[in-house]
Design a protein around this motif. Structure first.
Motif, PDB file in Angstrom:
ATOM      1  N   ASP A 112       0.857  -1.199   0.000  1.00 46.70           N
ATOM      2  CA  ASP A 112       0.000   0.000   0.000  1.00 46.70           C
ATOM      3  C   ASP A 112       0.888   1.242   0.000  1.00 46.70           C
ATOM      4  O   ASP A 112       1.715   1.413   0.913  1.00 46.70           O
ATOM      5  CB  ASP A 112      -0.868  -0.062   1.266  1.00 46.70           C
ATOM      6  CG  ASP A 112      -1.981   0.964   1.329  1.00 46.70           C
ATOM      7  OD1 ASP A 112      -2.201   1.686   0.349  1.00 46.70           O
ATOM      8  OD2 ASP A 112      -2.631   1.020   2.404  1.00 46.70           O
ATOM      9  N   HIS A 176      -2.180   1.972   9.214  1.00 51.44           N
ATOM     10  CA  HIS A 176      -2.764   0.699   9.660  1.00 51.44           C
ATOM     11  C   HIS A 176      -1.772  -0.433   9.474  1.00 51.44           C
ATOM     12  O   HIS A 176      -0.951  -0.408   8.546  1.00 51.44           O
ATOM     13  CB  HIS A 176      -4.027   0.410   8.837  1.00 51.44           C
ATOM     14  CG  HIS A 176      -3.804   0.546   7.344  1.00 51.44           C
ATOM     15  ND1 HIS A 176      -3.445  -0.502   6.548  1.00 51.44           N
ATOM     16  CD2 HIS A 176      -3.839   1.639   6.532  1.00 51.44           C
ATOM     17  CE1 HIS A 176      -3.283  -0.067   5.306  1.00 51.44           C
ATOM     18  NE2 HIS A 176      -3.507   1.232   5.256  1.00 51.44           N
ATOM     19  N   HIS A 183      -6.412  -3.950   5.963  1.00 53.20           N
ATOM     20  CA  HIS A 183      -6.358  -3.128   7.174  1.00 53.20           C
ATOM     21  C   HIS A 183      -6.353  -4.028   8.404  1.00 53.20           C
ATOM     22  O   HIS A 183      -7.326  -4.701   8.685  1.00 53.20           O
ATOM     23  CB  HIS A 183      -7.533  -2.140   7.197  1.00 53.20           C
ATOM     24  CG  HIS A 183      -7.453  -1.118   6.094  1.00 53.20           C
ATOM     25  ND1 HIS A 183      -8.207  -1.185   4.941  1.00 53.20           N
ATOM     26  CD2 HIS A 183      -6.670  -0.021   5.954  1.00 53.20           C
ATOM     27  CE1 HIS A 183      -7.904  -0.164   4.153  1.00 53.20           C
ATOM     28  NE2 HIS A 183      -6.972   0.558   4.740  1.00 53.20           N
ATOM     29  N   THR A 207       1.430   0.947   7.772  1.00 57.83           N
ATOM     30  CA  THR A 207       1.599   2.100   6.899  1.00 57.83           C
ATOM     31  C   THR A 207       1.676   3.363   7.735  1.00 57.83           C
ATOM     32  O   THR A 207       1.160   3.434   8.849  1.00 57.83           O
ATOM     33  CB  THR A 207       0.424   2.260   5.918  1.00 57.83           C
ATOM     34  OG1 THR A 207      -0.740   2.687   6.643  1.00 57.83           O
ATOM     35  CG2 THR A 207       0.113   0.954   5.183  1.00 57.83           C
ATOM     36  N   GLU A 209       0.650   7.272   6.703  1.00 57.35           N
ATOM     37  CA  GLU A 209      -0.006   7.904   5.557  1.00 57.35           C
ATOM     38  C   GLU A 209      -0.759   9.165   5.955  1.00 57.35           C
ATOM     39  O   GLU A 209      -1.978   9.252   5.802  1.00 57.35           O
ATOM     40  CB  GLU A 209      -0.951   6.913   4.880  1.00 57.35           C
ATOM     41  CG  GLU A 209      -1.903   6.177   5.809  1.00 57.35           C
ATOM     42  CD  GLU A 209      -2.856   5.246   5.046  1.00 57.35           C
ATOM     43  OE1 GLU A 209      -3.572   5.738   4.167  1.00 57.35           O
ATOM     44  OE2 GLU A 209      -2.847   4.030   5.320  1.00 57.35           O
ATOM     45  N   GLU A 240       2.014   8.063   1.414  1.00 52.67           N
ATOM     46  CA  GLU A 240       1.928   6.811   2.173  1.00 52.67           C
ATOM     47  C   GLU A 240       3.070   5.863   1.826  1.00 52.67           C
ATOM     48  O   GLU A 240       3.338   5.610   0.648  1.00 52.67           O
ATOM     49  CB  GLU A 240       0.598   6.102   1.850  1.00 52.67           C
ATOM     50  CG  GLU A 240       0.458   4.730   2.510  1.00 52.67           C
ATOM     51  CD  GLU A 240      -0.917   4.095   2.305  1.00 52.67           C
ATOM     52  OE1 GLU A 240      -1.603   4.436   1.316  1.00 52.67           O
ATOM     53  OE2 GLU A 240      -1.293   3.256   3.151  1.00 52.67           O
TER      54      GLU A 240
HETATM   55 CO    CO Z   1      -3.050   2.527   3.745  1.00 57.13          CO
END
Ligand code: CO
Ligand code: MF3
Ligand code: CO
Length: 279
Positions: A112, A176, A183, A207, A209, A240
């Motif tokens: 991500d 997350h 998530h 992450t 972000e 992110e």
């Molecule tokens: Co994310």
């Protein structure tokens, strides 16, 4: 419920998924020009992920509880849109700022990452400063990551830098944990006090972000059920990265050749690994 510690094999598979997500951003960058629609960017990214990378675009039909299935393969958030913007038929204009958020699934694992793009290369002084401060805020958060540090150390570093610049931190959305699920725990909020929150341990993956608004922090949701905008319609920016806590520091998993370098305001980070910039 608790924070999953990834095994070395799982971390290796996350390295691959995360690098692929970053590669999608490298691929799409030259297409982000005045006149292109975000729907066209979505189609290009979709086809690249599916046909070139053999990945699944994680957003497509993603439906956390309380949400209807997300209809597209990437998120495209323009100007006062904070996050989760749905690609559509409106062409980008010179000077727009747009966040492209890419999440791929490869071999069962999610990568991500998102970046800001200034359409046509020239934005307002404010737009450029907001994108830069937000980028620096993300990296100042990353620089806190090591075993024994706490989530509040990350949030504080991000908040401090954003607010010092006169900007505000969005509260309702956060970083997350990530892995087999899009998530996971923990929630990595982008504000807080040092020495508070969960303690980081080797093998955690999450992450960072931050969503930073030029005006007030308040947000609202559009009737499409996904797109988040600033309540005061001020500009918003987000970057992110996905990171893993190493034995003595942090490894950033979502770097690729065109990812911007570590900003100068981030003093030398001890034991920083950037799995990336080459190859
Ligand atoms: Co994310
Ligand atoms: N990629 C976003 C994040 O960073 C989540 C997008 S959910 C979607 O967490 F359904 F809108 F794609
Ligand atoms: Co994302």
């Amino acid at each position: 419920m608790s924070i999953i510690i990834k095994t070395p094999d799982e971390i290796e598979r996350m390295r691959i998924a995360c690098r692929l997500a970053a590669d999608v951003l490298d691929y799409i960058e030259p297409f982000v020009q005045p006149g292109i629609t975000t729907e066209e960017l979505d189609r290009l990214c979709h086809d690249f992920m599916v046909k070139e990378q053999g990945c699944v675009p994680a957003p497509l039909n993603y439906a956390p509880s309380g949400y209807k299935p997300y209809p597209k393969s990437i998120c495209t958030s323009i100007n006062h849109q904070v996050c989760h913007g749905i690609p559509g038929p409106k062409p980008l204009k010179k000077g727009d700022i747009v966040n492209l958020d890419i999440t791929v699934i490869k071999d069962g694992f999610h990568g991500d990452t998102s970046r800001m793009f200034i359409v046509g290369g020239e934005g307002s002084i404010l737009a450029k400063r907001l994108c830069q401060i937000t980028y620096e805020s993300m990296w100042l958060g990353i620089a806190q990551v090591k075993p024994g540090a706490q989530l509040g150390d990350i949030g504080h570093a991000v908040q401090q830098h954003a607010e010092q610049a006169g900007f505000s931190v969005v509260r309702e959305f956060c970083g997350h944990g990530i892995g087999r699920k899009f998530h996971e725990e923990p929630q990595v909020v982008h504000y807080g006090r040092p020495g508070t929150g969960a303690t980081l341990k080797e093998g955690m993956i999450f992450t960072i972000e931050p969503m930073i608004n030029a005006g007030k922090a308040a947000i609202s949701e559009l009737p499409d059920g996904w797109t988040i905008v600033t309540k005061d319609r001020s500009l918003s920016a987000q970057w992110e990265h996905t990171v893993v806590v190493t034995a003595n520091g942090v490894e950033v998993l979502t770097c690729s050749p065109k990812a911007p370098p570590v900003p100068e305001c981030v003093a030398k980070v001890p034991n920083l690994i950037v799995s990336r910039f080459d190859a």
